[in-house]
Motif scaffolding. Structure first.
Motif, PDB file in Angstrom:
ATOM      1  N   TYR A  29       0.825  -1.201   0.000  1.00  0.00           N
ATOM      2  CA  TYR A  29       0.000   0.000   0.000  1.00  0.00           C
ATOM      3  C   TYR A  29       0.867   1.262   0.000  1.00  0.00           C
ATOM      4  O   TYR A  29       0.591   2.219  -0.727  1.00  0.00           O
ATOM      5  N   ARG A  31       3.943   1.541  -1.128  1.00  0.00           N
ATOM      6  CA  ARG A  31       4.587   1.672  -2.449  1.00  0.00           C
ATOM      7  C   ARG A  31       3.601   2.231  -3.475  1.00  0.00           C
ATOM      8  O   ARG A  31       3.931   3.114  -4.267  1.00  0.00           O
ATOM      9  N   LEU A  32       2.378   1.770  -3.376  1.00  0.00           N
ATOM     10  CA  LEU A  32       1.322   2.222  -4.284  1.00  0.00           C
ATOM     11  C   LEU A  32       1.021   3.709  -4.071  1.00  0.00           C
ATOM     12  O   LEU A  32       0.836   4.464  -5.024  1.00  0.00           O
ATOM     13  N   GLN A  35       3.665   5.713  -5.671  1.00  0.00           N
ATOM     14  CA  GLN A  35       3.475   5.733  -7.131  1.00  0.00           C
ATOM     15  C   GLN A  35       2.348   6.690  -7.496  1.00  0.00           C
ATOM     16  O   GLN A  35       2.437   7.420  -8.488  1.00  0.00           O
ATOM     17  N   MET A  36       1.288   6.705  -6.690  1.00  0.00           N
ATOM     18  CA  MET A  36       0.162   7.605  -6.976  1.00  0.00           C
ATOM     19  C   MET A  36       0.581   9.055  -6.817  1.00  0.00           C
ATOM     20  O   MET A  36       0.186   9.913  -7.590  1.00  0.00           O
ATOM     21  N   LEU A  39       2.560  10.039  -9.841  1.00  0.00           N
ATOM     22  CA  LEU A  39       1.680  10.266 -10.980  1.00  0.00           C
ATOM     23  C   LEU A  39       0.955  11.594 -10.843  1.00  0.00           C
ATOM     24  O   LEU A  39       0.685  12.277 -11.827  1.00  0.00           O
ATOM     25  N   GLY A  40       0.649  11.976  -9.621  1.00  0.00           N
ATOM     26  CA  GLY A  40      -0.078  13.215  -9.374  1.00  0.00           C
ATOM     27  C   GLY A  40       0.757  14.450  -9.636  1.00  0.00           C
ATOM     28  O   GLY A  40       0.226  15.523  -9.881  1.00  0.00           O
ATOM     29  N   LYS A  41       2.123  14.312  -9.581  1.00  0.00           N
ATOM     30  CA  LYS A  41       3.008  15.486  -9.769  1.00  0.00           C
ATOM     31  C   LYS A  41       2.970  15.984 -11.195  1.00  0.00           C
ATOM     32  O   LYS A  41       2.938  15.232 -12.122  1.00  0.00           O
TER      33      LYS A  41
ATOM     34  N   LEU B 206      -6.737  -3.023  -2.641  1.00  0.00           N
ATOM     35  CA  LEU B 206      -5.347  -2.851  -3.077  1.00  0.00           C
ATOM     36  C   LEU B 206      -5.193  -3.289  -4.537  1.00  0.00           C
ATOM     37  O   LEU B 206      -4.515  -2.616  -5.327  1.00  0.00           O
ATOM     38  N   GLU B 220       0.554   7.524 -18.977  1.00  0.00           N
ATOM     39  CA  GLU B 220       1.584   8.552 -18.841  1.00  0.00           C
ATOM     40  C   GLU B 220       2.759   8.268 -19.775  1.00  0.00           C
ATOM     41  O   GLU B 220       3.265   9.175 -20.436  1.00  0.00           O
ATOM     42  N   VAL B 235      -0.721  13.381 -15.602  1.00  0.00           N
ATOM     43  CA  VAL B 235      -1.770  12.375 -15.426  1.00  0.00           C
ATOM     44  C   VAL B 235      -2.130  12.334 -13.957  1.00  0.00           C
ATOM     45  O   VAL B 235      -1.278  12.131 -13.110  1.00  0.00           O
ATOM     46  N   LYS B 236      -3.387  12.611 -13.691  1.00  0.00           N
ATOM     47  CA  LYS B 236      -3.793  12.618 -12.283  1.00  0.00           C
ATOM     48  C   LYS B 236      -4.885  11.593 -12.052  1.00  0.00           C
ATOM     49  O   LYS B 236      -5.806  11.460 -12.842  1.00  0.00           O
ATOM     50  N   LEU B 237      -4.726  10.915 -10.944  1.00  0.00           N
ATOM     51  CA  LEU B 237      -5.792   9.998 -10.557  1.00  0.00           C
ATOM     52  C   LEU B 237      -6.895  10.825  -9.922  1.00  0.00           C
ATOM     53  O   LEU B 237      -6.646  11.924  -9.441  1.00  0.00           O
ATOM     54  N   MET B 246      -5.998   2.856   3.542  1.00  0.00           N
ATOM     55  CA  MET B 246      -5.828   1.409   3.382  1.00  0.00           C
ATOM     56  C   MET B 246      -7.167   0.683   3.398  1.00  0.00           C
ATOM     57  O   MET B 246      -7.409  -0.233   2.650  1.00  0.00           O
TER      58      MET B 246
END
Lengths: 41, 249
Positions: A29, A31-32, A35-36, A39-41, B206, B220, B235-237, B246
């Motif tokens: 979680y 690590r994810l 990564q998110m 990606l957001g930057k 997850l 991306e 690219v934005k989530l 969690m």
């Protein structure tokens, strides 16, 4: 038969296995999330 | 759903604590094996929970093969992973019980061997899912899951049809059990089933997040290939994804 140590060993092993799995989920979680954020930057 | 998760987690923790109390202090001591028999309250419910999860994996894999449903594929992965976890507990607690009772850690008995094969099949399934990047992977894994599930009835019924060192089944079959022991066994099974459901819940969230991140990363890199990096749109989530916790939302 001194079986009590085997009982302890089995119960400790069970919770150790579950604990290690929960730890691996937390690591995945984190690590994810990293990564998110990337990606957001 | 945001509140349901912590409430269910707290209830599961309480149930596990109660089941532990019942297994150690309430269940009567077995005459010939003594305290080591109490391993049975963790070993058997873990085995039943693993079988249940492998059955979920089978159903989800069949749904995926028929409908190509991504959610069914995610459920199959999650059920296999948590099933392997419980099967690992079975394979570890079994030898710990066997050492003082049989005098050996392991024997190539039909029940033990088929359980080890079952574990290896689902570990192979997880390795395939993790390291293969082919678009055919979910389909191949689903086929492996369907074939692997054939081992579950073999494990379960092996002690009915073959001469084996493993004790007879406590429900049905040739074995019998004190009603107080059965009560404790069922409480422990309920507690471990709740734990399995909780772990599947977290793992499913997850899995979805991982898939969304992979999609976003692919997008991306695609944008990075076609547009100079200084001009490429970030690219934005969705905000709820980037700030998700969690626990399930």
């Amino acid at each position: 038969m001194n079986s009590i140590k085997f009982l302890y060993a089995a119960y400790i092993a069970t919770w150790l296995i579950h604990g290690l799995y929960v730890g691996s989920l937390v690591r995945r979680y984190r690590r994810l999330k990293r990564q998110m954020n990337d990606l957001g930057k | 759903m945001k509140r349901a998760f912590p409430i269910f987690a707290a209830l599961t923790a309480l149930l596990l604590a109660y089941a532990f109390y019942e297994a150690i202090w309430v269940a009567p001591m077995e005459r010939t094996m003594g305290d080591v028999q109490r391993i049975f309250y963790y070993h058997v419910p873990s085995a039943w929970t693993a079988f249940l999860l492998f059955f979920v994996n089978l159903v989800a894999s069949i749904i995926y093969l028929v409908r190509r449903n991504a959610k069914a594929d995610a459920v199959a992965v999650v059920a296999a992973e948590v099933g392997v976890l419980f099967c690992t507990v079975v394979l570890v607690t079994g030898p710990i019980w066997a050492r003082p009772v049989w005098g050996i850690w392991w024997t190539w008995d039909i029940r033990l061997t088929t359980t080890l094969v079952l574990w290896l099949i689902y570990v192979s399934y997880l390795v395939l899912r993790r390291f293969s990047e082919s678009s055919q992977t979910p389909k191949l894994a689903a086929v492996l899951a369907v074939l692997g599930a054939l081992d579950v009835p073999l494990v379960y019924f092996s002690i009915w049809f073959f001469r084996t060192q493993h004790p007879q089944p406590v429900i049905g079959g040739g074995g019998s059990i004190d009603p107080r022991m059965l009560h404790v066994l069922l409480i422990n099974w309920l507690a471990f089933s709740c734990l399995a459901f909780l772990l599947c819940w977290v793992r499913y969230r997850l899995e979805w997040l991982e898939r969304k991140v992979e999609e976003a990363q692919a997008l991306e890199s695609l944008l990075g290939d076609t547009v100079p990096s200084s001009q490429s749109a970030p690219v934005k989530l969705p905000p709820e994804k980037t700030q998700s916790s969690m626990g399930p939302q």
